[in-house]
Design a protein around this motif. Structure first.
Motif, PDB file in Angstrom:
ATOM      1  N   SER A 107       0.560  -1.527  -0.271  1.00 41.72           N
ATOM      2  CA  SER A 107       0.267   0.104  -0.467  1.00 41.72           C
ATOM      3  C   SER A 107       0.658   1.285   0.060  1.00 41.72           C
ATOM      4  N   LEU A 108       1.876   1.631   1.054  1.00 43.23           N
ATOM      5  CA  LEU A 108       3.194   2.340   0.386  1.00 43.23           C
ATOM      6  C   LEU A 108       3.449   2.738  -0.830  1.00 43.23           C
ATOM      7  N   ILE A 109       4.163   1.604  -1.309  1.00 46.19           N
ATOM      8  CA  ILE A 109       4.747   1.541  -2.476  1.00 46.19           C
ATOM      9  C   ILE A 109       3.520   2.380  -3.668  1.00 46.19           C
ATOM     10  N   ILE A 110       1.811   1.710  -3.620  1.00 51.34           N
ATOM     11  CA  ILE A 110       1.600   2.280  -4.158  1.00 51.34           C
ATOM     12  C   ILE A 110       0.875   3.771  -4.281  1.00 51.34           C
ATOM     13  N   LEU A 111       0.514   4.299  -2.472  1.00 56.02           N
ATOM     14  CA  LEU A 111       0.831   5.405  -2.550  1.00 56.02           C
ATOM     15  C   LEU A 111       1.901   6.699  -2.956  1.00 56.02           C
ATOM     16  N   CYS A 112       2.870   5.761  -2.531  1.00 61.23           N
ATOM     17  CA  CYS A 112       3.983   6.519  -3.477  1.00 61.23           C
ATOM     18  C   CYS A 112       4.629   6.843  -5.209  1.00 61.23           C
ATOM     19  N   ILE A 113       4.003   5.813  -5.536  1.00 60.62           N
ATOM     20  CA  ILE A 113       3.998   5.867  -7.079  1.00 60.62           C
ATOM     21  C   ILE A 113       2.694   7.222  -7.477  1.00 60.62           C
ATOM     22  N   SER A 114       1.400   6.955  -7.045  1.00 62.28           N
ATOM     23  CA  SER A 114       0.280   7.720  -6.831  1.00 62.28           C
ATOM     24  C   SER A 114       0.877   9.089  -7.140  1.00 62.28           C
ATOM     25  N   VAL A 115       1.778   9.506  -5.500  1.00 58.62           N
ATOM     26  CA  VAL A 115       2.407  10.841  -5.356  1.00 58.62           C
ATOM     27  C   VAL A 115       2.869  10.911  -6.635  1.00 58.62           C
ATOM     28  N   LEU A 116       3.939  10.298  -7.082  1.00 59.06           N
ATOM     29  CA  LEU A 116       5.160  10.606  -7.184  1.00 59.06           C
ATOM     30  C   LEU A 116       4.817  11.182  -9.201  1.00 59.06           C
ATOM     31  N   SER A 117       4.055  10.802  -9.534  1.00 54.27           N
ATOM     32  CA  SER A 117       3.212  10.356 -11.458  1.00 54.27           C
ATOM     33  C   SER A 117       1.892  12.126 -10.822  1.00 54.27           C
ATOM     34  N   PHE A 118       1.907  11.762  -9.628  1.00 55.11           N
ATOM     35  CA  PHE A 118       1.272  13.458  -9.986  1.00 55.11           C
ATOM     36  C   PHE A 118       2.010  14.691  -9.690  1.00 55.11           C
ATOM     37  N   ALA A 119       3.056  14.098  -8.842  1.00 55.37           N
ATOM     38  CA  ALA A 119       4.096  15.883  -9.117  1.00 55.37           C
ATOM     39  C   ALA A 119       3.862  16.295 -10.431  1.00 55.37           C
ATOM     40  N   GLN A 120       4.521  14.909 -11.667  1.00 49.52           N
ATOM     41  CA  GLN A 120       5.147  14.799 -12.514  1.00 49.52           C
ATOM     42  C   GLN A 120       3.735  15.463 -13.475  1.00 49.52           C
ATOM     43  N   THR A 121       2.945  15.834 -13.470  1.00 47.52           N
ATOM     44  CA  THR A 121       1.989  16.350 -14.078  1.00 47.52           C
ATOM     45  C   THR A 121       1.415  17.408 -13.424  1.00 47.52           C
ATOM     46  N   LYS A 122       1.646  18.151 -12.584  1.00 43.07           N
ATOM     47  CA  LYS A 122       1.226  19.417 -12.470  1.00 43.07           C
ATOM     48  C   LYS A 122       1.150  20.426 -13.837  1.00 43.07           C
ATOM     49  N   ALA A 123       0.381  20.800 -13.817  1.00 40.68           N
ATOM     50  CA  ALA A 123       1.113  21.891 -15.151  1.00 40.68           C
ATOM     51  C   ALA A 123       2.071  23.002 -14.658  1.00 40.68           C
ATOM     52  N   PRO A 124       2.467  23.982 -15.297  1.00 46.34           N
ATOM     53  CA  PRO A 124       3.447  24.717 -15.352  1.00 46.34           C
ATOM     54  C   PRO A 124       2.858  26.200 -14.998  1.00 46.34           C
ATOM     55  N   PHE A 125       1.241  26.277 -14.803  1.00 45.49           N
ATOM     56  CA  PHE A 125       0.964  27.299 -14.700  1.00 45.49           C
ATOM     57  C   PHE A 125      -1.026  27.368 -14.300  1.00 45.49           C
ATOM     58  N   THR A 126      -1.193  28.187 -13.771  1.00 44.14           N
ATOM     59  CA  THR A 126      -2.944  27.929 -14.309  1.00 44.14           C
ATOM     60  C   THR A 126      -3.316  29.457 -14.445  1.00 44.14           C
ATOM     61  N   GLY A 127      -4.431  29.343 -15.171  1.00 39.13           N
ATOM     62  CA  GLY A 127      -5.331  30.740 -15.409  1.00 39.13           C
ATOM     63  C   GLY A 127      -4.576  30.920 -17.359  1.00 39.13           C
ATOM     64  N   TYR A 128      -4.874  31.193 -18.310  1.00 39.25           N
ATOM     65  CA  TYR A 128      -5.345  31.834 -19.381  1.00 39.25           C
ATOM     66  C   TYR A 128      -4.074  32.489 -20.291  1.00 39.25           C
ATOM     67  N   ARG A 129      -3.681  32.454 -21.366  1.00 39.12           N
ATOM     68  CA  ARG A 129      -1.955  32.664 -22.246  1.00 39.12           C
ATOM     69  C   ARG A 129      -3.364  32.472 -23.406  1.00 39.12           C
ATOM     70  N   SER A 130      -2.955  33.321 -24.498  1.00 41.29           N
ATOM     71  CA  SER A 130      -2.532  33.262 -25.663  1.00 41.29           C
ATOM     72  C   SER A 130      -2.025  32.957 -26.977  1.00 41.29           C
ATOM     73  N   PHE A 131      -1.739  32.396 -27.897  1.00 46.22           N
ATOM     74  CA  PHE A 131      -0.825  32.180 -28.712  1.00 46.22           C
ATOM     75  C   PHE A 131      -0.968  31.691 -30.327  1.00 46.22           C
ATOM     76  N   ASP A 132       0.120  32.275 -30.987  1.00 47.87           N
ATOM     77  CA  ASP A 132      -0.293  32.059 -32.554  1.00 47.87           C
ATOM     78  C   ASP A 132       0.757  31.274 -33.095  1.00 47.87           C
ATOM     79  N   ILE A 133       0.983  29.721 -32.886  1.00 47.98           N
ATOM     80  CA  ILE A 133       1.439  29.080 -33.453  1.00 47.98           C
ATOM     81  C   ILE A 133       1.827  29.173 -35.076  1.00 47.98           C
TER      82      ILE A 133
END
Length: 139
Positions: free
Chosen positions: A6-32
């Motif tokens: 259970s501890l291993i599963i919890l650690c993996i879950s926390v690590l995978s969540f931390a790696q997918t945290k967005a670099p910012f919140t809010g609105y940004r525009s772009f023109d590729i």
């Protein structure tokens, strides 16, 4: 044994969540993709919500009659590798990845694309293809 598992599963879950945290919140525009001489190129934006959902949208103004077309879609939770953007109005879809400052158009595997469509008019004079990227602009 169950506690260790259970501890291993919890650690993996926390690590995978931390790696997918967005670099910012809010609105940004772009023109590729660069537009030329009033073509009515859509102006794209993304909006990262506090819960990690990423919404993409566009605003396009018809140069002839001034009508405005808009659409927004939810691309799901932030994924640092690649995200699919699929707009229904023009049956347009593409892949992107973004960080704190820039957004990149990619293939489905997350490899940054290069295209002549991504060159500005100044770059077109000296280059055949350009990296498909854009600054992310705050309002």
């Amino acid at each position: 044994m169950k506690k260790i598992f259970s501890l291993i599963i919890l650690c993996i879950s926390v690590l995978s969540f931390a790696q997918t945290k967005a670099p910012f919140t809010g609105y940004r525009s772009f023109d590729i993709l660069q537009g030329y001489s009033g073509t009515g190129t859509p102006h794209y934006y993304l909006d990262v919500k506090k819960n990690g959902d990423v919404h993409f949208g566009f605003v396009q103004v018809n140069q002839a009659d001034g009508t405005e077309t808009t659409e927004e879609m939810n691309a799901g939770k932030y994924n640092p590798k690649v995200m699919k953007v699929a707009f229904k109005k023009y049956k347009e879809s593409f892949y992107v990845k973004f960080d704190k400052d820039k957004i990149y158009m990619t293939d489905k595997d997350g490899n940054t694309r290069k295209s002549e469509d991504c060159c500005s008019s100044m770059e077109s004079a000296t280059q055949d293809v350009c990296v498909c990227e854009s600054e992310l602009y705050k309002r």
